[in-house]
Enzyme design. Structure first.
Site, PDB file in Angstrom:
ATOM      1  N   ASP A 106      33.019   0.919  30.605  1.00  0.00           N
ATOM      2  CA  ASP A 106      31.698   0.688  30.031  1.00  0.00           C
ATOM      3  C   ASP A 106      30.746   1.046  31.161  1.00  0.00           C
ATOM      4  O   ASP A 106      30.640   0.300  32.137  1.00  0.00           O
ATOM      5  CB  ASP A 106      31.525  -0.779  29.621  1.00  0.00           C
ATOM      6  CG  ASP A 106      30.187  -0.992  28.922  1.00  0.00           C
ATOM      7  OD1 ASP A 106      29.168  -0.546  29.468  1.00  0.00           O
ATOM      8  OD2 ASP A 106      30.171  -1.587  27.839  1.00  0.00           O
ATOM      9  N   HIS A 107      30.090   2.201  31.040  1.00  0.00           N
ATOM     10  CA  HIS A 107      29.366   2.690  32.225  1.00  0.00           C
ATOM     11  C   HIS A 107      28.208   1.768  32.610  1.00  0.00           C
ATOM     12  O   HIS A 107      27.742   1.825  33.739  1.00  0.00           O
ATOM     13  CB  HIS A 107      28.933   4.150  32.049  1.00  0.00           C
ATOM     14  CG  HIS A 107      27.721   4.350  31.204  1.00  0.00           C
ATOM     15  ND1 HIS A 107      27.751   4.377  29.829  1.00  0.00           N
ATOM     16  CD2 HIS A 107      26.417   4.526  31.534  1.00  0.00           C
ATOM     17  CE1 HIS A 107      26.538   4.574  29.357  1.00  0.00           C
ATOM     18  NE2 HIS A 107      25.694   4.658  30.372  1.00  0.00           N
ATOM     19  N   HIS A 161      27.735  -2.062  25.709  1.00  0.00           N
ATOM     20  CA  HIS A 161      26.884  -2.156  26.897  1.00  0.00           C
ATOM     21  C   HIS A 161      26.042  -3.443  26.948  1.00  0.00           C
ATOM     22  O   HIS A 161      26.041  -4.163  27.941  1.00  0.00           O
ATOM     23  CB  HIS A 161      25.910  -0.975  26.973  1.00  0.00           C
ATOM     24  CG  HIS A 161      26.566   0.370  26.909  1.00  0.00           C
ATOM     25  ND1 HIS A 161      27.743   0.662  27.550  1.00  0.00           N
ATOM     26  CD2 HIS A 161      26.201   1.512  26.278  1.00  0.00           C
ATOM     27  CE1 HIS A 161      28.069   1.925  27.317  1.00  0.00           C
ATOM     28  NE2 HIS A 161      27.155   2.466  26.548  1.00  0.00           N
TER      29      HIS A 161
HETATM   30  C1  BG6 Z   1      26.063   5.865  25.733  1.00  0.00           C
HETATM   31  C2  BG6 Z   1      25.617   6.027  24.314  1.00  0.00           C
HETATM   32  O1  BG6 Z   1      27.174   5.009  25.795  1.00  0.00           O
HETATM   33  O2  BG6 Z   1      25.002   5.329  26.503  1.00  0.00           O
HETATM   34  C3  BG6 Z   1      24.409   6.946  24.248  1.00  0.00           C
HETATM   35  O3  BG6 Z   1      26.676   6.575  23.532  1.00  0.00           O
HETATM   36  C4  BG6 Z   1      23.304   6.444  25.148  1.00  0.00           C
HETATM   37  O4  BG6 Z   1      23.919   7.062  22.909  1.00  0.00           O
HETATM   38  C5  BG6 Z   1      23.847   6.156  26.551  1.00  0.00           C
HETATM   39  O5  BG6 Z   1      22.312   7.438  25.231  1.00  0.00           O
HETATM   40  C6  BG6 Z   1      22.792   5.454  27.370  1.00  0.00           C
HETATM   41  O6  BG6 Z   1      23.221   5.364  28.685  1.00  0.00           O
HETATM   42  P1  BG6 Z   1      22.172   5.283  29.880  1.00  0.00           P
HETATM   43  O7  BG6 Z   1      23.024   5.115  31.089  1.00  0.00           O
HETATM   44  O8  BG6 Z   1      21.419   6.576  29.862  1.00  0.00           O
HETATM   45  O9  BG6 Z   1      21.293   4.126  29.586  1.00  0.00           O
END
Ligand code: BG6
Length: 489
Positions: free
Chosen positions: A180-181, A243
């Site tokens: 989960d980044h 997230h």
């Molecule tokens: C991803 C989603 O997991 O996270 C995308 O699938 C979203 O739709 C992205 O744009 C958002 O990540 P960050 O790091 O740009 O907030």
């Protein structure tokens, strides 16, 4: 850079190696870690995907991706060549049995059996089970292998269970890394430091002092070329089930005994399990969903979601939810969660509003203390306090902001959230990855909301692209006397 220690030699096999995630995030992240001295020169990165390419053609694509997705000042020709030298490529339909697998297995025949092997699945999640089956069939899984699973882990509990069972048949849980980044983001990890390393914060971190928490991740991008995927997902599945619930867990959890993976994951799981269910009966008052219509973002006219999609759809591009964590610590504290595509700006933040002071000595109620943790952009925190207004003799109050940017030494940009996580999988540290029971507990809470929406218990609203969402989301807070924090404030 002594704090970036080199990891042991590894083989990283990326399935879905020609896809957007690999090109945009994974290869640039690995390049950056090489640049930081963390990747040894005998590491190997092996791309696998159905596209028929030879190594040279893949390397050319990778070179373009680095140029496209990394700032030019960090691309030194010598480092780029060193990085590209680590790459291999195998054309492979990984979900099927075929002799194509021989090309992959042949790369490992001479590898030391205990060398770390990471299989990164950047493919459609419904393929995860069959890829694992093939990894097993072709003898590629070793005791030192790990599998990294990209989200989404399913679109509901049943599909998540099928994916987890499919992978779990061949890999024990301790070898499964669900990424989960958001957990790779500095300010998200900083929630732990802020809460547990500062007695000042720790002492006030409960419903006794905290009135509400807002967790926001809104962005300016629309769904554009991801429309086909996004329409099967929507804001709740794409951002909240994973997230934003993970962020909520870090804000709400009890102190884990240590930073050991299971201690942290047990504490998060307890929060997920304490989330009050939202049902058909409460969905209308506790949730808002909406789709963007045409509007203007960053000075440009952009089409609405349905126009981009080219067909009718009941998929939300905006969701706002009032969640409750039913533990003694969080009694009477609403957690507002919100996410949007095509918002007026890109902001991810946590806003903690404290209860008003009970003092009457100043004649007016002092403004509420408020802590804003900026996840992105401009990572840092902002704490609103009350001080005396120096311009007046009478004792009038004015707000003062303690605004701290969290910066890297030497003003370097923050590492991308994937960088740390990619190497944590090599190190064998799963603390920032999601355990199976967390995924399931998150679906357990999210699924009834999706069901209620399917039954139209919460009407679909609209908002113009470039705005901050529908009016109903404002009302969601107004009923508790709150307003959304807008980063423009
Ligand atoms: C991803 C989603 O997991 O996270 C995308 O699938 C979203 O739709 C992205 O744009 C958002 O990540 P960050 O790091 O740009 O907030």
């Amino acid at each position: 850079m002594e704090h970036f220690q080199q990891v042991e030699p590894f083989d990283y096999v990326i399935f879905g190696a020609t896809g957007d995630l690999t090109m945009r995030k994974l290869l640039p992240a690995l390049y950056n870690r090489l640049r930081m001295g963390q990747i040894p020169d005998d590491a190997r990165i092996i791309g696998a995907s159905r596209t028929e390419l030879d190594r040279e053609a893949y390397v050319a694509r990778a070179r373009d991706a680095l140029k496209r997705f990394l700032p030019s000042d960090i691309l030194s020709p010598e480092l780029v060549e060193r990085f590209l030298a680590l790459l291999n490529y195998v054309p492979l339909d990984s979900s099927r049995q075929s002799e194509q697998w021989d090309s992959l297995t042949s790369l490992f025949t001479k590898a030391q059996p205990d060398r770390v092997r990471v299989f990164y699945f950047a493919t459609a999640p419904q393929l995860y089970g069959s890829i694992c089956e093939n990894l097993h069939r072709y003898g590629l899984i070793t005791a030192n292998s790990r599998v990294v699973l990209e989200k989404p882990i399913g679109t509901d509990m049943a599909t998540a269970t099928a994916i987890n069972d499919g992978v779990g048949q061949y890999f024990p849980e301790k070898q499964i890394y669900r990424i989960d980044h958001y957990l790779g983001k500095e300010t998200v990890q900083n929630v732990l430091a802020l809460r547990f390393a500062n007695p000042l914060m720790n002492a006030a971190w409960s419903g006794e002092y905290i009135e509400s928490v807002q967790i926001t991740a809104v962005e300016t991008v629309g769904v554009e070329n991801r429309a086909a995927y996004y329409d099967t997902s929507g804001a709740l599945r794409d951002m909240i089930q994973n997230h934003l619930l993970q962020v909520l867990c870090l804000v709400a959890m009890e102190a884990p005994d240590s930073l050991e993976a299971d201690a942290v994951r047990n504490a998060k799981l307890a929060v997920l399990k304490a989330l009050r269910p939202i049902t058909d009966a409460t969905a209308a008052t506790e949730t808002v969903r909406a789709q963007y219509t045409a509007g203007m973002v960053d000075g440009k006219n952009v089409p609405g979601y349905l126009e981009e999609l080219g067909k009718p759809s009941a998929t939300e591009t905006y969701a706002a939810i009032r969640a409750w964590v039913d533990t003694p610590r969080w009694k009477k504290v609403p957690f507002y969660i919100r996410t949007a595509k095509r918002s007026g700006k890109k902001v991810s933040e946590i806003v903690v509003t404290f209860r008003p002071s009970a003092t009457t000595m100043f004649g007016t109620t002092p403004a509420r203390n408020r802590l804003v943790l900026r996840i992105q952009p401009n990572e840092g925190l902002d704490l609103r306090l009350n001080v005396k207004n120096p311009a007046l003799d009478v004792f009038n109050l004015q707000p003062a902001n303690l605004d701290t940017s969290i910066r890297m030494e030497g003003g370097l940009p923050f590492p991308d959230s994937y960088e740390r996580l990619l190497l944590d999988a090599v190190r064998g540290d799963p603390v920032l990855f999601i355990r199976r029971d967390e995924v399931e507990a998150a679906w357990h809470w999210a699924e009834p909301i999706l069901e209620a929406w399917k039954h139209d218990k919460t009407p679909m609203q609209t908002y113009s692209a470039g705005s901050y969402g529908p009016e109903q989301a404002t009302q969601l807070l107004a009923s508790h006397g709150d307003t959304w924090h807008e980063a423009s404030e």
